[in-house]
Design an enzyme around this catalytic site. Structure first.
Site, PDB file in Angstrom:
ATOM      1  N   LYS A   1      91.831  26.739  80.490  1.00  0.00           N
ATOM      2  CA  LYS A   1      91.987  27.588  81.674  1.00  0.00           C
ATOM      3  C   LYS A   1      93.358  27.363  82.321  1.00  0.00           C
ATOM      4  O   LYS A   1      94.058  26.393  81.984  1.00  0.00           O
ATOM      5  CB  LYS A   1      90.855  27.279  82.656  1.00  0.00           C
ATOM      6  CG  LYS A   1      89.440  27.579  82.094  1.00  0.00           C
ATOM      7  CD  LYS A   1      88.371  27.194  83.106  1.00  0.00           C
ATOM      8  CE  LYS A   1      86.969  27.303  82.528  1.00  0.00           C
ATOM      9  NZ  LYS A   1      85.930  26.913  83.515  1.00  0.00           N
TER      10      LYS A   1
ATOM     11  N   HIS B   1      86.930  25.862  78.846  1.00  0.00           N
ATOM     12  CA  HIS B   1      85.686  26.592  78.597  1.00  0.00           C
ATOM     13  C   HIS B   1      85.300  26.442  77.131  1.00  0.00           C
ATOM     14  O   HIS B   1      86.169  26.444  76.263  1.00  0.00           O
ATOM     15  CB  HIS B   1      85.867  28.087  78.905  1.00  0.00           C
ATOM     16  CG  HIS B   1      84.759  28.920  78.347  1.00  0.00           C
ATOM     17  ND1 HIS B   1      83.555  29.074  78.990  1.00  0.00           N
ATOM     18  CD2 HIS B   1      84.643  29.605  77.178  1.00  0.00           C
ATOM     19  CE1 HIS B   1      82.749  29.828  78.244  1.00  0.00           C
ATOM     20  NE2 HIS B   1      83.395  30.167  77.142  1.00  0.00           N
TER      21      HIS B   1
ATOM     22  N   GLU C   1      82.079  35.910  72.399  1.00  0.00           N
ATOM     23  CA  GLU C   1      83.355  35.527  73.000  1.00  0.00           C
ATOM     24  C   GLU C   1      84.504  35.602  71.997  1.00  0.00           C
ATOM     25  O   GLU C   1      85.607  36.035  72.345  1.00  0.00           O
ATOM     26  CB  GLU C   1      83.236  34.122  73.608  1.00  0.00           C
ATOM     27  CG  GLU C   1      82.338  34.123  74.854  1.00  0.00           C
ATOM     28  CD  GLU C   1      81.981  32.758  75.397  1.00  0.00           C
ATOM     29  OE1 GLU C   1      81.244  32.711  76.416  1.00  0.00           O
ATOM     30  OE2 GLU C   1      82.411  31.733  74.839  1.00  0.00           O
TER      31      GLU C   1
ATOM     32  N   ASN D   1      87.887  22.903  86.236  1.00  0.00           N
ATOM     33  CA  ASN D   1      87.397  22.022  85.171  1.00  0.00           C
ATOM     34  C   ASN D   1      88.076  22.255  83.824  1.00  0.00           C
ATOM     35  O   ASN D   1      87.565  21.872  82.780  1.00  0.00           O
ATOM     36  CB  ASN D   1      85.865  22.064  85.084  1.00  0.00           C
ATOM     37  CG  ASN D   1      85.337  23.430  84.700  1.00  0.00           C
ATOM     38  OD1 ASN D   1      86.113  24.359  84.473  1.00  0.00           O
ATOM     39  ND2 ASN D   1      84.025  23.560  84.607  1.00  0.00           N
TER      40      ASN D   1
ATOM     41  N   TYR E   1      82.962  36.446  81.786  1.00  0.00           N
ATOM     42  CA  TYR E   1      81.945  35.749  82.585  1.00  0.00           C
ATOM     43  C   TYR E   1      80.801  36.671  83.023  1.00  0.00           C
ATOM     44  O   TYR E   1      80.111  36.360  84.000  1.00  0.00           O
ATOM     45  CB  TYR E   1      82.605  35.108  83.810  1.00  0.00           C
ATOM     46  CG  TYR E   1      83.302  33.793  83.517  1.00  0.00           C
ATOM     47  CD1 TYR E   1      82.633  32.723  82.902  1.00  0.00           C
ATOM     48  CD2 TYR E   1      84.637  33.584  83.889  1.00  0.00           C
ATOM     49  CE1 TYR E   1      83.258  31.517  82.646  1.00  0.00           C
ATOM     50  CE2 TYR E   1      85.279  32.370  83.632  1.00  0.00           C
ATOM     51  CZ  TYR E   1      84.574  31.341  83.020  1.00  0.00           C
ATOM     52  OH  TYR E   1      85.200  30.139  82.775  1.00  0.00           O
TER      53      TYR E   1
HETATM   54  P1  RTP Z   1      81.845  26.770  80.774  1.00  0.00           P
HETATM   55  O1  RTP Z   1      81.046  27.949  80.242  1.00  0.00           O
HETATM   56  O2  RTP Z   1      83.105  27.145  81.480  1.00  0.00           O
HETATM   57  O3  RTP Z   1      82.018  25.664  79.772  1.00  0.00           O
HETATM   58  O4  RTP Z   1      80.955  26.153  81.891  1.00  0.00           O
HETATM   59  P2  RTP Z   1      79.402  25.962  81.829  1.00  0.00           P
HETATM   60  O5  RTP Z   1      78.755  26.884  80.855  1.00  0.00           O
HETATM   61  O6  RTP Z   1      79.187  24.499  81.653  1.00  0.00           O
HETATM   62  O7  RTP Z   1      79.008  26.382  83.310  1.00  0.00           O
HETATM   63  P3  RTP Z   1      78.582  27.809  83.922  1.00  0.00           P
HETATM   64  O8  RTP Z   1      77.479  27.551  84.855  1.00  0.00           O
HETATM   65  O9  RTP Z   1      78.442  28.835  82.867  1.00  0.00           O
HETATM   66  O10 RTP Z   1      79.851  28.109  84.794  1.00  0.00           O
HETATM   67  C1  RTP Z   1      81.004  28.639  84.234  1.00  0.00           C
HETATM   68  C2  RTP Z   1      82.186  28.187  85.011  1.00  0.00           C
HETATM   69  O11 RTP Z   1      82.089  28.609  86.369  1.00  0.00           O
HETATM   70  C3  RTP Z   1      82.713  27.671  87.212  1.00  0.00           C
HETATM   71  N1  RTP Z   1      81.780  27.230  88.222  1.00  0.00           N
HETATM   72  N2  RTP Z   1      82.098  27.132  89.478  1.00  0.00           N
HETATM   73  N3  RTP Z   1      79.840  26.002  92.049  1.00  0.00           N
HETATM   74  C4  RTP Z   1      80.961  26.463  91.565  1.00  0.00           C
HETATM   75  O12 RTP Z   1      81.947  26.660  92.236  1.00  0.00           O
HETATM   76  C5  RTP Z   1      81.018  26.700  90.128  1.00  0.00           C
HETATM   77  N4  RTP Z   1      80.034  26.537  89.256  1.00  0.00           N
HETATM   78  C6  RTP Z   1      80.525  26.878  88.063  1.00  0.00           C
HETATM   79  C7  RTP Z   1      83.171  26.520  86.364  1.00  0.00           C
HETATM   80  O13 RTP Z   1      84.560  26.720  86.063  1.00  0.00           O
HETATM   81  C8  RTP Z   1      82.346  26.681  85.103  1.00  0.00           C
HETATM   82  O14 RTP Z   1      83.018  26.133  83.988  1.00  0.00           O
END
Ligand code: RTP
Length: 155
Positions: free
Chosen positions: A16, A122, A133, A119, A56
């Site tokens: 990112k 992705h 994707e 973070n 997303y």
């Molecule tokens: P990723 O797909 O990016 O690896 O992350 P993930 O599945 O572990 O998490 P997901 O819940 O799908 O969230 C995607 C991305 O959204 C951002 N996020 N921000 N509370 C918040 O502000 C929040 N929660 C999630 C993060 O960048 C996360 O990687």
């Protein structure tokens, strides 16, 4: 030996804008490379907001959706496809938990990030999203099939 080619799976990994700006491209690429995964596509791109929303789309009901899409489209992203046995699941393991406060040391987010909104990386969370994707970010001709010299020692 001949069986592994068919089983080889692919995942979509993106560094990112925060990871790119912080100079972590080579650090992240090297973790996947040293593990034994094979890089089959890579490019640098600034996604539009609309493109980020497509990426997303599963999160569109979440309160952070708009900010997240603004952020992903705020600067250069490194888009990659990595290939290898178990790369989807193990790639997530290399990346660590979504919230860097909860990611283990030794993981990319555990070692290199502090808050969930920054973070740095992705990774696709399953075979279906990996396929979707990869198709969203890459044209078929941007994926390169080749035999890497180390494969015969890895498999
Ligand atoms: P990723 O797909 O990016 O690896 O992350 P993930 O599945 O572990 O998490 P997901 O819940 O799908 O969230 C995607 C991305 O959204 C951002 N996020 N921000 N509370 C918040 O502000 C929040 N929660 C999630 C993060 O960048 C996360 O990687």
């Amino acid at each position: 030996q001949e069986a592994h080619a068919a089983a080889m799976e692919r995942t979509f990994i993106a560094i990112k804008p925060d990871g790119v700006q912080r100079g972590l491209i080579s650090e992240i690429v090297s973790r996947f490379e040293r593990k034994g995964f094979k890089l089959v596509a890579i490019k640098i791109v600034v996604p539009s907001k609309g493109f980020a929303e497509k990426h997303y789309h599963d999160l569109k009901e979440r309160p952070f959706f708009n900010g997240l899409c603004d952020f992903l489209s705020s600067g250069p992203v490194i888009a990659m496809v990595w290939e290898g046995e178990g790369v989807i699941k193990y790639g997530r393991k290399l990346i660590g938990a979504t919230d860097p406060q909860k990611s283990e040391p030794g993981t990319i987010r555990g070692d290199l990030a502090v808050v969930v909104g920054r973070n740095i990386i992705h990774g696709s969370d399953g075979p279906e999203t990996a396929k979707d994707e990869i198709n969203l970010w890459f044209k078929p001709e941007e994926l390169v099939s080749y035999t890497s010299n180390s494969e015969k020692w890895l498999y």
